[in-house]
Enzyme design. Structure first.
Site, short mmCIF file in Angstrom:
data_model
loop_
_atom_site.label_atom_id
_atom_site.label_comp_id
_atom_site.label_asym_id
_atom_site.label_seq_id
_atom_site.Cartn_x
_atom_site.Cartn_y
_atom_site.Cartn_z
N HIS A 1 0.86 -1.19 0.00
CA HIS A 1 0.00 0.00 0.00
C HIS A 1 0.89 1.23 0.00
CE1 HIS A 1 -2.97 2.93 0.81
NE2 HIS A 1 -2.58 3.16 2.05
N HIS B 1 0.86 5.78 -1.05
CA HIS B 1 0.10 6.97 -1.49
C HIS B 1 0.85 7.58 -2.66
CE1 HIS B 1 -1.89 7.51 2.76
NE2 HIS B 1 -2.21 6.37 2.18
N HIS C 1 -8.21 7.71 -1.43
CA HIS C 1 -7.16 7.24 -0.52
C HIS C 1 -5.89 6.92 -1.30
CE1 HIS C 1 -6.06 4.27 2.97
NE2 HIS C 1 -5.05 5.00 2.57
N ASP D 1 0.47 -5.20 -20.37
CA ASP D 1 1.42 -6.24 -19.96
C ASP D 1 1.14 -6.72 -18.53
OD1 ASP D 1 2.95 -6.37 -22.28
OD2 ASP D 1 4.37 -4.84 -21.60
N TYR E 1 6.51 -14.79 -23.25
CA TYR E 1 7.43 -13.67 -23.07
C TYR E 1 8.57 -14.07 -22.12
CZ TYR E 1 8.99 -9.02 -21.63
OH TYR E 1 9.74 -7.91 -21.35
ZN LIG Z 1 -3.04 4.84 3.17
#
Ligand SMILES: [Zn+2]
Length: 232
Positions: free
Chosen positions: A95, A97, A169, A120, A227
């Site tokens: 995660h 930002h 977010h 891809d 590939y």
């Molecule tokens: Zn966050």
């Protein structure tokens, strides 16, 4: 110490997010899971990256109970756990930002597939979750963030599109291991930036054709992938 190798992989993935400019200060987190042990290793909350060692990674079970570690786990742990429970083949979650992916999430616009780099990695637009309701935010917020993500994938296969933009977010990404999850976060930020440039240059830009999309995705993924070098 439990899960030495996983701890090292999780630390390296967290540092990769920093090296690639996806993370400011301590915003962002990566985790990995040992499916055999049913244990997760995740970055601790709020510790400066330059001080982190593998021993600082926090080991929890799938209910979020700390099994080994003295530091508090990342506050987004509950979101990661929902993804591990719902997406059985993933081995890592990130995660961030990161700037452009977050911008699309704040605009609440899915990232359209305008070109082959996107194709891809992501077999369709990168979706945005629904806005979270008040009761989901004041309730168990991080767990509910995971549930909102999982609901977004009711009709999308999580292995075909290993990323999501949480509305207002930021992005979460995943992969078969934590290094791939971090790689997908880097690629997601790249395609988010290029898509932004694309719509800036041409507001009428349209998605890549289905044929070109399938060609690029399927030559790298799935049963007939060709590939790269042959897998031994
Ligand atoms: Zn966050």
């Amino acid at each position: 110490m439990l899960l030495q190798q996983l701890r090292e992989e999780v630390l390296d993935a967290n540092l990769e997010l920093v090296r690639r400019g996806l993370v400011l200060y301590t915003f962002g987190n990566a985790s990995g899971i040992s499916r055999a042990d049913r244990l997760v290793a995740i970055k601790p909350s709020g510790v400066p990256y330059e001080k982190l060692t593998p021993a600082d990674m926090v080991i929890t079970d799938l209910d979020g109970k700390i099994i080994e570690g003295t530091l508090k786990p990342s506050s987004d742990l509950a979101t990661h756990l929902e993804l591990y429970k719902a997406f059985p083949k993933i081995g890592g979650v990130t995660h961030t930002h990161s700037e452009f992916a977050t911008a699309w999430g704040q605009a609440r616009r899915p990232i359209p597939c305008f070109g082959t780099t996107h194709a891809d990695y992501f077999h369709g637009p990168v979706p945005v979750t629904d806005e979270m309701a008040s009761h989901e935010i004041v309730g168990d917020y991080e767990k509910n963030t995971g549930i909102v993500i999982v609901n977004t994938f009711r009709d999308i296969h999580y292995e075909s599109i290993p990323a999501v933009l949480v509305a207002n977010h930021g992005p979460f990404t995943w992969g078969p291991d934590v290094a791939t999850a971090a790689h997908n976060a880097v690629i997601l930020e790249h395609i988010a930036r290029v898509a932004y440039r694309t719509v800036t240059l041409n507001q009428e830009a349209t998605d890549i054709s289905r044929d070109l999309h399938d060609k690029h995705f399927l030559r790298k993924h799935g049963a007939d992938a060709y590939y790269g070098q042959a897998k031994k």
